[in-house]
Design an enzyme around this catalytic site. Structure first.
Site, PDB file in Angstrom:
ATOM      1  N   ASN A  53       0.732  -1.453   0.247  1.00  0.00           N
ATOM      2  CA  ASN A  53      -0.165  -0.037  -0.009  1.00  0.00           C
ATOM      3  C   ASN A  53       0.678   1.729  -0.204  1.00  0.00           C
ATOM      4  O   ASN A  53       1.654   1.420   0.780  1.00  0.00           O
ATOM      5  CB  ASN A  53      -0.420  -0.205   0.859  1.00  0.00           C
ATOM      6  CG  ASN A  53      -1.932   1.078   1.479  1.00  0.00           C
ATOM      7  OD1 ASN A  53      -1.437   2.097   0.809  1.00  0.00           O
ATOM      8  ND2 ASN A  53      -2.970   0.646   1.504  1.00  0.00           N
ATOM      9  N   HIS A  65       1.242   6.246   2.159  1.00  0.00           N
ATOM     10  CA  HIS A  65       2.150   6.713   2.711  1.00  0.00           C
ATOM     11  C   HIS A  65       3.222   7.611   2.514  1.00  0.00           C
ATOM     12  O   HIS A  65       3.623   8.261   2.821  1.00  0.00           O
ATOM     13  CB  HIS A  65       2.227   6.468   3.841  1.00  0.00           C
ATOM     14  CG  HIS A  65       0.769   6.687   5.155  1.00  0.00           C
ATOM     15  ND1 HIS A  65      -0.063   7.157   5.151  1.00  0.00           N
ATOM     16  CD2 HIS A  65      -0.179   5.195   5.221  1.00  0.00           C
ATOM     17  CE1 HIS A  65      -1.360   7.054   5.358  1.00  0.00           C
ATOM     18  NE2 HIS A  65      -1.321   5.153   5.453  1.00  0.00           N
ATOM     19  N   HIS A  92      -5.238   3.501  -1.608  1.00  0.00           N
ATOM     20  CA  HIS A  92      -6.782   4.062  -0.973  1.00  0.00           C
ATOM     21  C   HIS A  92      -7.154   5.365  -2.090  1.00  0.00           C
ATOM     22  O   HIS A  92      -6.529   6.204  -1.222  1.00  0.00           O
ATOM     23  CB  HIS A  92      -7.080   3.575   0.926  1.00  0.00           C
ATOM     24  CG  HIS A  92      -7.953   4.151   1.069  1.00  0.00           C
ATOM     25  ND1 HIS A  92      -8.591   4.175   2.448  1.00  0.00           N
ATOM     26  CD2 HIS A  92      -9.409   4.799   0.757  1.00  0.00           C
ATOM     27  CE1 HIS A  92      -9.694   4.142   2.829  1.00  0.00           C
ATOM     28  NE2 HIS A  92     -10.232   4.783   1.695  1.00  0.00           N
ATOM     29  N   ARG A 119      -8.973   8.505  -0.813  1.00  0.00           N
ATOM     30  CA  ARG A 119     -10.131   8.200   0.302  1.00  0.00           C
ATOM     31  C   ARG A 119     -10.939   9.497  -0.525  1.00  0.00           C
ATOM     32  O   ARG A 119     -11.113  10.914  -1.247  1.00  0.00           O
ATOM     33  CB  ARG A 119      -9.822   9.077   1.625  1.00  0.00           C
ATOM     34  CG  ARG A 119      -9.216   7.379   1.963  1.00  0.00           C
ATOM     35  CD  ARG A 119      -8.221   8.231   3.717  1.00  0.00           C
ATOM     36  NE  ARG A 119      -8.458   7.176   4.487  1.00  0.00           N
ATOM     37  CZ  ARG A 119      -9.439   7.170   5.237  1.00  0.00           C
ATOM     38  NH1 ARG A 119     -10.285   7.970   6.047  1.00  0.00           N
ATOM     39  NH2 ARG A 119      -9.667   6.376   6.252  1.00  0.00           N
ATOM     40  N   ARG A 174      -6.786  12.665   1.085  1.00  0.00           N
ATOM     41  CA  ARG A 174      -5.818  13.355   1.852  1.00  0.00           C
ATOM     42  C   ARG A 174      -4.661  12.470   1.196  1.00  0.00           C
ATOM     43  O   ARG A 174      -3.470  13.603   1.423  1.00  0.00           O
ATOM     44  CB  ARG A 174      -5.307  12.469   3.270  1.00  0.00           C
ATOM     45  CG  ARG A 174      -6.058  11.264   3.942  1.00  0.00           C
ATOM     46  CD  ARG A 174      -6.892  11.611   5.114  1.00  0.00           C
ATOM     47  NE  ARG A 174      -7.928  11.012   5.975  1.00  0.00           N
ATOM     48  CZ  ARG A 174      -8.354  10.928   6.520  1.00  0.00           C
ATOM     49  NH1 ARG A 174      -7.237  10.046   7.437  1.00  0.00           N
ATOM     50  NH2 ARG A 174      -9.670  11.111   6.957  1.00  0.00           N
ATOM     51  N   GLU A 189      -8.226   0.710  -2.577  1.00  0.00           N
ATOM     52  CA  GLU A 189      -9.622   0.372  -1.613  1.00  0.00           C
ATOM     53  C   GLU A 189     -10.627   2.115  -1.574  1.00  0.00           C
ATOM     54  O   GLU A 189      -9.799   2.757  -1.877  1.00  0.00           O
ATOM     55  CB  GLU A 189      -8.637   1.026  -0.152  1.00  0.00           C
ATOM     56  CG  GLU A 189      -7.947  -0.609  -0.154  1.00  0.00           C
ATOM     57  CD  GLU A 189      -6.956  -0.031   1.138  1.00  0.00           C
ATOM     58  OE1 GLU A 189      -7.447   1.179   1.988  1.00  0.00           O
ATOM     59  OE2 GLU A 189      -6.012  -0.666   1.053  1.00  0.00           O
ATOM     60  N   THR A 213      -7.309   6.730  10.271  1.00  0.00           N
ATOM     61  CA  THR A 213      -6.953   5.859   9.090  1.00  0.00           C
ATOM     62  C   THR A 213      -8.408   4.318   9.383  1.00  0.00           C
ATOM     63  O   THR A 213      -8.888   5.158  10.247  1.00  0.00           O
ATOM     64  CB  THR A 213      -5.466   4.603   9.956  1.00  0.00           C
ATOM     65  OG1 THR A 213      -5.337   3.858   8.593  1.00  0.00           O
ATOM     66  CG2 THR A 213      -5.434   3.411  10.895  1.00  0.00           C
ATOM     67  N   THR A 214      -8.537   3.702   8.754  1.00  0.00           N
ATOM     68  CA  THR A 214      -9.390   2.805   8.997  1.00  0.00           C
ATOM     69  C   THR A 214      -9.862   2.119  10.623  1.00  0.00           C
ATOM     70  O   THR A 214      -8.998   1.199  10.227  1.00  0.00           O
ATOM     71  CB  THR A 214      -9.337   1.654   7.460  1.00  0.00           C
ATOM     72  OG1 THR A 214      -9.632   2.715   6.094  1.00  0.00           O
ATOM     73  CG2 THR A 214     -10.903   1.342   7.275  1.00  0.00           C
ATOM     74  N   GLU A 235     -11.104  -9.382   3.666  1.00  0.00           N
ATOM     75  CA  GLU A 235      -9.534  -9.430   3.535  1.00  0.00           C
ATOM     76  C   GLU A 235      -9.608  -8.696   5.371  1.00  0.00           C
ATOM     77  O   GLU A 235     -11.441  -7.930   5.363  1.00  0.00           O
ATOM     78  CB  GLU A 235      -8.961  -7.761   3.393  1.00  0.00           C
ATOM     79  CG  GLU A 235      -7.715  -7.639   3.649  1.00  0.00           C
ATOM     80  CD  GLU A 235      -7.003  -6.449   3.768  1.00  0.00           C
ATOM     81  OE1 GLU A 235      -7.095  -6.047   1.851  1.00  0.00           O
ATOM     82  OE2 GLU A 235      -6.409  -5.526   3.708  1.00  0.00           O
ATOM     83  N   HIS A 269      -3.541  -4.531   7.600  1.00  0.00           N
ATOM     84  CA  HIS A 269      -3.727  -3.418   8.481  1.00  0.00           C
ATOM     85  C   HIS A 269      -3.346  -3.083   9.694  1.00  0.00           C
ATOM     86  O   HIS A 269      -3.156  -4.417  10.971  1.00  0.00           O
ATOM     87  CB  HIS A 269      -5.280  -3.288   8.994  1.00  0.00           C
ATOM     88  CG  HIS A 269      -5.435  -1.988   8.957  1.00  0.00           C
ATOM     89  ND1 HIS A 269      -4.804  -1.039   9.978  1.00  0.00           N
ATOM     90  CD2 HIS A 269      -5.794  -0.575   8.448  1.00  0.00           C
ATOM     91  CE1 HIS A 269      -5.140   0.473  10.759  1.00  0.00           C
ATOM     92  NE2 HIS A 269      -5.698   0.188   9.381  1.00  0.00           N
ATOM     93  N   GLY A 270      -1.836  -2.362  10.116  1.00  0.00           N
ATOM     94  CA  GLY A 270      -1.214  -2.372  11.262  1.00  0.00           C
ATOM     95  C   GLY A 270       0.400  -3.548  11.168  1.00  0.00           C
ATOM     96  O   GLY A 270       1.290  -2.937  11.397  1.00  0.00           O
ATOM     97  N   HIS A 290       1.752   1.516   5.669  1.00  0.00           N
ATOM     98  CA  HIS A 290       2.212   2.225   6.967  1.00  0.00           C
ATOM     99  C   HIS A 290       3.300   2.037   7.217  1.00  0.00           C
ATOM    100  O   HIS A 290       5.083   2.682   7.287  1.00  0.00           O
ATOM    101  CB  HIS A 290       1.682   2.710   7.841  1.00  0.00           C
ATOM    102  CG  HIS A 290       1.801   3.300   9.058  1.00  0.00           C
ATOM    103  ND1 HIS A 290       2.597   3.283  10.040  1.00  0.00           N
ATOM    104  CD2 HIS A 290       1.794   5.093   8.578  1.00  0.00           C
ATOM    105  CE1 HIS A 290       3.385   5.106  10.357  1.00  0.00           C
ATOM    106  NE2 HIS A 290       2.047   5.484   9.777  1.00  0.00           N
TER     107      HIS A 290
HETATM  108  N1  PXP Z   1      -5.852  -3.006   4.391  1.00  0.00           N
HETATM  109  C1  PXP Z   1      -6.693  -1.992   3.569  1.00  0.00           C
HETATM  110  C2  PXP Z   1      -7.788  -2.666   4.251  1.00  0.00           C
HETATM  111  C3  PXP Z   1      -6.390  -0.902   4.356  1.00  0.00           C
HETATM  112  O1  PXP Z   1      -7.389   0.134   4.466  1.00  0.00           O
HETATM  113  C4  PXP Z   1      -5.331  -0.542   4.886  1.00  0.00           C
HETATM  114  C5  PXP Z   1      -4.966   0.722   5.611  1.00  0.00           C
HETATM  115  O2  PXP Z   1      -5.387   1.683   4.204  1.00  0.00           O
HETATM  116  C6  PXP Z   1      -4.534  -1.694   4.602  1.00  0.00           C
HETATM  117  C7  PXP Z   1      -4.816  -3.075   4.592  1.00  0.00           C
HETATM  118  C8  PXP Z   1      -2.592  -1.407   4.722  1.00  0.00           C
HETATM  119  O3  PXP Z   1      -2.815  -1.264   6.841  1.00  0.00           O
HETATM  120  P1  PXP Z   1      -1.349  -0.400   6.824  1.00  0.00           P
HETATM  121  O4  PXP Z   1      -0.946   0.623   6.111  1.00  0.00           O
HETATM  122  O5  PXP Z   1      -1.254  -0.392   8.380  1.00  0.00           O
HETATM  123  O6  PXP Z   1      -0.344  -1.597   7.187  1.00  0.00           O
END
Ligand code: PXP
Length: 254
Positions: free
Chosen positions: A10, A13, A46, A48, A52, A73, A103-104, A154, A197-198, A220
């Site tokens: 992703n 950022h 993503h 948005r 942003r 996304e 964030t989401t 996911e 995510h994370g 991220h």
């Molecule tokens: N998957 C989804 C659906 C997300 O919304 C995000 C954050 O945009 C990620 C994965 C990636 O998350 P991270 O940036 O925390 O690795």
């Protein structure tokens, strides 16, 4: 034997840093191409509502300039559906979106939101776009994804990563177990299961070792780590850790 585990990088950022000054540097498309060379199987972005980080122009360029599949996304809104249909990405991941969130923050309520989501899933599928729903690792949400006709889910790994980050290993084990159970259940009801995510170097391996998970989406941490070691090394290390975790289960199965 478990199949290979895909890595979706992703690049949101990279755009966050660019937008801090409003110019063209650093370019998220350049980052996507670098990530691809370093072992990414796909690129995730993503778009948005408030733009942003990723912009409409980024999506247009990603659609034409990257060689690996693009996973868009998006919120379930008319505006985002029109954009997805215009560009025809390989995949679209429907996420919940709140204007005030950083964030989401949680998964989509696929069960409670059925009536709103059903037409979006159908329209994306009719256009040949692989639809995934970003949900909590909860059997109710997995059943709802099946009812909606989404082929992919996911699983939100946010609670699992947060437990690790605050050093609460009891919660960490509980959240990992929830992910394992949800992934196995998802596969048993015919869904392709992704997670993300994370995730970072310290949290990726237990999730990568879940045999029924086919793809991880990570952003991220990789972009943050790139500040210290460069994006190629950051992505290549993540790839290696994922492969090690997968190799361990393949080896155990052999
Ligand atoms: N998957 C989804 C659906 C997300 O919304 C995000 C954050 O945009 C990620 C994965 C990636 O998350 P991270 O940036 O925390 O690795």
């Amino acid at each position: 034997m478990p199949g290979t585990l895909r890595l979706g990088v992703n690049i949101d950022h990279v755009a966050t840093v660019r937008n801090a000054r409003g110019g063209r540097h650093p370019d998220p498309v350049r980052a996507a191409i670098l990530a691809e060379k370093a072992g990414a199987d796909g690129i995730t972005a993503h778009l948005r509502e408030d733009r942003r980080h990723i912009t409409d122009a980024d999506i247009a360029r990603l659609s034409s300039e990257i060689a690996v599949p693009l996973n868009l996304e998006m919120a379930a809104s008319k505006e985002m559906l029109a954009i997805a249909l215009r560009h025809g990405p390989h995949a679209a991941c429907i996420v919940p979106e709140k204007r005030e969130e950083r964030t989401t923050e949680g998964g989509l309520d696929a069960a409670g939101g059925h009536n709103h989501l059903v037409s979006y899933v159908a329209a994306l599928r009719e256009a040949g776009i692989r639809v995934s729903l970003f949900i909590e690792p909860d059997p109710v949400q997995l059943d709802a994804a099946v009812t909606l006709g989404a082929p992919v889910v996911e699983l939100h790994t946010g609670s699992y990563c947060e437990a690790f980050n605050r050093g609460d290993m009891t919660a960490f084990d509980r959240e990992l177990h929830r992910l394992e159970k949800a992934a196995a259940y998802g596969q048993s009801v015919g869904l392709e299961v992704h997670a993300g995510h994370g995730l970072g170097f310290e949290t990726v391996k237990p999730v990568a070792a879940i045999a029924s998970v086919a793809e991880l989406n990570i952003g991220h941490f990789l972009v943050g780590e790139a500040i210290f070691v460069g994006l190629s090394e950051s992505v290549a290390t993540m790839r290696r850790l994922m492969d090690e975790a997968r190799g361990a289960i393949s080896g155990a199965a052999a």
